[in-house]
Every structure is written in structure tokens, then in C-alpha cells.
Write a protein that holds these residues in place. Structure first.
Motif, PDB file in Angstrom:
ATOM      1  N   MET A 177       0.583  -1.096  -0.341  1.00 41.79           N
ATOM      2  CA  MET A 177       0.167  -0.100  -0.297  1.00 41.79           C
ATOM      3  C   MET A 177       0.896   1.373   0.077  1.00 41.79           C
ATOM      4  N   THR A 178       0.942   2.189  -0.423  1.00 41.69           N
ATOM      5  CA  THR A 178       0.803   3.744  -0.792  1.00 41.69           C
ATOM      6  C   THR A 178       0.423   4.289   0.228  1.00 41.69           C
ATOM      7  N   TRP A 179       0.573   4.955   0.965  1.00 40.29           N
ATOM      8  CA  TRP A 179       0.490   6.125   1.968  1.00 40.29           C
ATOM      9  C   TRP A 179       0.781   7.590   1.468  1.00 40.29           C
ATOM     10  N   ASP A 180      -0.181   7.938   1.901  1.00 32.25           N
ATOM     11  CA  ASP A 180       0.216   9.475   1.773  1.00 32.25           C
ATOM     12  C   ASP A 180       0.392  10.430   2.658  1.00 32.25           C
ATOM     13  N   LEU A 181       1.114   9.821   3.784  1.00 34.04           N
ATOM     14  CA  LEU A 181       2.016  10.740   5.028  1.00 34.04           C
ATOM     15  C   LEU A 181       3.313   9.255   5.725  1.00 34.04           C
ATOM     16  N   LEU A 182       4.070   9.923   6.478  1.00 34.84           N
ATOM     17  CA  LEU A 182       5.240   8.822   7.551  1.00 34.84           C
ATOM     18  C   LEU A 182       3.352   8.536   8.661  1.00 34.84           C
ATOM     19  N   ALA A 183       2.892   9.556   9.358  1.00 36.99           N
ATOM     20  CA  ALA A 183       2.614   9.427  10.519  1.00 36.99           C
ATOM     21  C   ALA A 183       0.949  10.534  10.567  1.00 36.99           C
ATOM     22  N   THR A 184      -0.116   9.629  11.473  1.00 36.02           N
ATOM     23  CA  THR A 184      -1.147   9.751  11.872  1.00 36.02           C
ATOM     24  C   THR A 184      -1.291   9.732  13.212  1.00 36.02           C
ATOM     25  N   VAL A 185      -1.627  11.256  14.247  1.00 30.55           N
ATOM     26  CA  VAL A 185      -1.197  10.898  15.346  1.00 30.55           C
ATOM     27  C   VAL A 185      -2.585  11.170  15.824  1.00 30.55           C
ATOM     28  N   VAL A 186      -3.587  10.407  16.591  1.00 29.71           N
ATOM     29  CA  VAL A 186      -4.377  10.494  17.120  1.00 29.71           C
ATOM     30  C   VAL A 186      -4.265  10.398  18.304  1.00 29.71           C
ATOM     31  N   VAL A 187      -5.789  11.084  18.701  1.00 28.35           N
ATOM     32  CA  VAL A 187      -6.191  12.387  20.372  1.00 28.35           C
ATOM     33  C   VAL A 187      -7.595  11.796  21.367  1.00 28.35           C
ATOM     34  N   PRO A 188      -8.088  10.859  21.594  1.00 26.11           N
ATOM     35  CA  PRO A 188      -9.714  11.248  21.756  1.00 26.11           C
ATOM     36  C   PRO A 188      -9.392  12.138  23.170  1.00 26.11           C
ATOM     37  N   VAL A 189     -10.111  13.037  23.046  1.00 27.31           N
ATOM     38  CA  VAL A 189     -11.069  13.917  23.449  1.00 27.31           C
ATOM     39  C   VAL A 189     -12.432  13.688  24.172  1.00 27.31           C
ATOM     40  N   LYS A 190     -12.551  14.510  25.702  1.00 26.14           N
ATOM     41  CA  LYS A 190     -13.838  14.488  26.022  1.00 26.14           C
ATOM     42  C   LYS A 190     -13.978  15.333  26.999  1.00 26.14           C
ATOM     43  N   ASP A 191     -14.471  16.456  27.051  1.00 24.49           N
ATOM     44  CA  ASP A 191     -14.620  18.035  28.256  1.00 24.49           C
ATOM     45  C   ASP A 191     -12.620  18.095  28.529  1.00 24.49           C
ATOM     46  N   ASP A 192     -12.016  18.328  27.284  1.00 21.08           N
ATOM     47  CA  ASP A 192     -10.894  18.570  28.227  1.00 21.08           C
ATOM     48  C   ASP A 192     -10.241  19.097  27.841  1.00 21.08           C
ATOM     49  N   GLU A 193     -10.176  20.905  28.037  1.00 21.86           N
ATOM     50  CA  GLU A 193      -9.491  21.911  27.281  1.00 21.86           C
ATOM     51  C   GLU A 193      -7.847  21.439  27.052  1.00 21.86           C
ATOM     52  N   ARG A 194      -7.575  20.780  28.208  1.00 20.10           N
ATOM     53  CA  ARG A 194      -6.146  20.679  28.280  1.00 20.10           C
ATOM     54  C   ARG A 194      -5.813  20.305  26.350  1.00 20.10           C
ATOM     55  N   VAL A 195      -7.009  19.909  25.092  1.00 18.06           N
ATOM     56  CA  VAL A 195      -6.567  19.720  24.595  1.00 18.06           C
ATOM     57  C   VAL A 195      -5.953  20.383  23.055  1.00 18.06           C
ATOM     58  N   TYR A 196      -5.946  21.743  23.219  1.00 21.34           N
ATOM     59  CA  TYR A 196      -5.287  22.655  23.423  1.00 21.34           C
ATOM     60  C   TYR A 196      -4.339  23.165  23.095  1.00 21.34           C
ATOM     61  N   ARG A 197      -3.884  23.063  24.177  1.00 18.88           N
ATOM     62  CA  ARG A 197      -2.315  22.871  25.111  1.00 18.88           C
ATOM     63  C   ARG A 197      -1.503  22.138  24.441  1.00 18.88           C
ATOM     64  N   LEU A 198      -2.281  20.437  23.982  1.00 22.73           N
ATOM     65  CA  LEU A 198      -1.968  19.541  23.460  1.00 22.73           C
ATOM     66  C   LEU A 198      -1.620  19.703  21.791  1.00 22.73           C
ATOM     67  N   ALA A 199      -2.237  20.686  21.153  1.00 21.99           N
ATOM     68  CA  ALA A 199      -2.564  20.966  19.418  1.00 21.99           C
ATOM     69  C   ALA A 199      -1.770  22.021  19.438  1.00 21.99           C
ATOM     70  N   ASP A 200      -1.362  22.945  20.152  1.00 21.80           N
ATOM     71  CA  ASP A 200      -0.508  23.104  20.322  1.00 21.80           C
ATOM     72  C   ASP A 200       1.087  23.344  19.577  1.00 21.80           C
ATOM     73  N   SER A 201       1.537  22.137  20.798  1.00 15.56           N
ATOM     74  CA  SER A 201       2.525  21.315  20.442  1.00 15.56           C
ATOM     75  C   SER A 201       2.782  20.104  19.524  1.00 15.56           C
ATOM     76  N   LEU A 202       1.370  19.699  19.407  1.00 14.04           N
ATOM     77  CA  LEU A 202       2.029  19.033  18.251  1.00 14.04           C
ATOM     78  C   LEU A 202       1.977  19.537  16.595  1.00 14.04           C
ATOM     79  N   ARG A 203       1.773  20.755  16.237  1.00 11.82           N
ATOM     80  CA  ARG A 203       1.271  21.868  15.328  1.00 11.82           C
ATOM     81  C   ARG A 203       3.553  22.379  15.488  1.00 11.82           C
TER      82      ARG A 203
END
Length: 298
Positions: A1-27
Motif C-alpha cells: 500500500m502507498t501511504w499519503d503520510l508518514l504518521a497519523t497522531v490520534v487523540v481522543p478527547v472528552k471535555d478536556d480543554e487541555r487538548v488545545y495545549r496538546l494541539a499547539d505542541s503537535l503543530r
């Protein structure tokens, strides 16, 4: 299979605003944005749809019911990366995290890789002195349920094809679905390793009550894992020495901790007390799980 990308990061979240902080670090990763994607899967809440913007590295999915395994499966189904990485909303990724995790998966023979987990900005007494997830994941971890190693979903990486081949994450496991998928991969012949230079920072539970409840919750589902895999382990029952060993070590450390406390150093006594609370949480969870799932496990 030919992949479009090297990596996918999956982040489940429920009612946790710290996900914004994580998203900034992943950007702000050292890997170029055109080589990876982040899929945030909100499950059981409706708050974070603004995380993804046009042209951003972040994609957003939403599921109506709260279930981390279901969220991870949704991310797995949508993934375009050769490797799938997991972390959680209460974490922060080092800038080189994705690059180092994918390098470990590319360069080694392992299909499962765990990175190191360090405490993030401890503020409370509990955060300063209690252990973090799997004691930092400096090594592969084991449970009495099965002889195979596992890595924690706060900092884990997999070969995406292998994950799909074993059917992804077990949605009956509200906790421990990361352990379960490692077991399935291990039984399929895949090996696991630790990437010591791939660091995620985890914000631990802030209170004693939350610390106790965390270990009770984990231990409850350890019993269900045992029930699922006992045909592979050959065990009819389990005597888990971990909570007794942790409690015994805390008691043995008591005199030294008391002496340090007299000299004004509360650190050893604090660690001893939280270690006893951890052991009590594990034991309470195992008793609860044994009753709920009707399995001899203690």
C-alpha cells in the motif's frame, strides 16, 4: 500500500480543554507538516470543533458517545499515515516526538513502540510526589494477565497496517484497550520496544482522591483483560503481587522517611503515603473487577 503520510497522531478527547495545549505542541513538531496529520476525535462532548482550520495539520472527528477505544478506532479508520501514534489530551508532546517515534518504528524491527512519559509542570502535592503513568515508561511493562509486554496509550506508536490486521481497539474495554491491542499484536508475532528519546509530558491527577480513583479504574479493567486472555495465559486465577509489593516497600521506607521528615524534608514521607494510596487503589479495583466480571483475581 502507498501511504499519503508518514504518521497519523490520534487523540481522543472528552471535555478536556487541555487538548488545545496538546494541539499547539503537535503543530510545532520538527517533522514537516506535509509528512503527518493529527486526528482529534471528540467523543461524548461537543466543544472542540474549532481545533481544525483550513490547511491545518489537525483534522477533527466527533462521536456522540464517550469511549476512548471507539475514538481510537475512528482515528485508525481515517488514518493516512504509515505509522499511527497515540497520545492523550492531558499530555504535551516534545517538539521531536513524532520524528523520534516514527524513526524508532522505521529503524527497528518492532511494530509497537512506547515513548517515555514525564510529569508535566507538577503543581499540587500529589503531582509532585506520586508516580506518573506506568512510572514513566522507561521500560516495557507487564501485567499478570499475560506474559506479553504493553505500552501505554499516552505515548504509543504502531505500524498502521498491523493495527488494522488485528482489528484495532476493543470497545468493551473502557480502560486497558491500549494493553489489549498490544496483546493482540504480540500474539500475532509482533515485537515491542521503547524509544527512550521520544518524550511526552503528562499532567498527572491533581488530588489524592483522583490518584486513588485512577488506579482503581485501571485495575478494574485488568481483570477483564485477564478474562479475555486466560486461554492464552493458561491461568485460572491471578494473585497480583504489585499492590502488596508497593505497600511493603512503602512500609520499609517508613523509618527513613520519618527521619527525613524530622530534618524538614517531607519528600520521602509524601512518596511513601502516595505509594500506599496507589496500592490501595489497585487492590480496590481488582476486588471490584473480580466481583463485576466474576473472575478470581487479586
Amino acid at each position: 500500500m502507498t501511504w499519503d503520510l508518514l504518521a497519523t497522531v490520534v487523540v481522543p478527547v472528552k471535555d478536556d480543554e487541555r487538548v488545545y495545549r496538546l494541539a499547539d505542541s503537535l503543530r510545532r513538531q520538527t517533522l514537516p507538516h506535509d509528512r503527518y496529520e493529527v486526528i482529534v476525535v471528540e467523543n461524548g462532548s461537543r466543544r472542540f470543533g474549532d481545533l481544525a482550520a483550513a490547511g491545518d495539520v489537525i483534522r477533527y472527528l466527533r462521536l456522540p458517545e464517550a469511549n476512548s477505544a471507539t475514538a481510537r478506532n475512528a482515528g485508525l479508520a481515517a488514518a493516512r499515515g504509515r505509522y499511527l501514534l497515540l497520545t492523550d489530551a492531558d499530555c504535551v508532546a516534545d517538539p521531536s516526538w513524532i520524528e523520534r517515534m516514527t524513526a524508532a518504528l522505521q529503524e527497528g524491527s518492532a511494530s509497537v513502540v512506547g515513548g517515555v512519559i514525564r510529569p508535566y509542570a507538577p503543581r499540587t502535592w500529589t503531582q509532585r510526589y506520586a508516580i506518573t503513568i506506568v512510572d514513566g515508561q522507561d521500560r516495557l511493562n507487564y501485567l499478570p494477565a499475560l506474559h506479553l509486554p504493553y505500552v501505554a496509550g499516552a505515548n504509543a506508536g504502531f505500524v498502521t497496517d498491523r493495527l488494522r490486521e488485528v482489528g484495532g481497539f476493543d470497545e468493551d474495554l473502557r480502560s486497558g484497550n491500549d494493553v489489549d491491542v498490544c496483546y493482540k499484536l504480540g500474539l500475532a508475532g509482533c515485537s515491542a520496544a521503547i524509544a527512550h528519546d521520544a518524550v511526552v509530558w503528562h499532567e498527572d491527577r491533581p488530588t489524592v482522591r483522583a490518584h486513588f480513583r485512577r488506579f482503581r479504574f485501571y485495575a478494574t479493567y485488568q481483570v477483564l483483560l485477564f478474562a479475555k486472555y486466560k486461554q492464552h495465559s493458561g491461568k485460572r486465577l491471578v494473585l497480583d503481587r504489585y499492590p502488596f509489593r508497593r505497600a511493603a516497600q512503602a512500609i520499609l521506607d517508613g523509618p527513613r522517611a520519618a527521619a527525613r521528615l524530622v530534618r524538614g524534608d517531607a519528600g520521602p514521607a509524601s512518596r511513601m503515603l502516595l505509594q500506599l494510596i496507589e496500592a490501595a487503589g489497585v487492590l480496590a479495583g481488582e476486588i471490584e473487577g473480580a466481583v463485576r466480571f466474576r473472575q478470581p483475581y487479586l
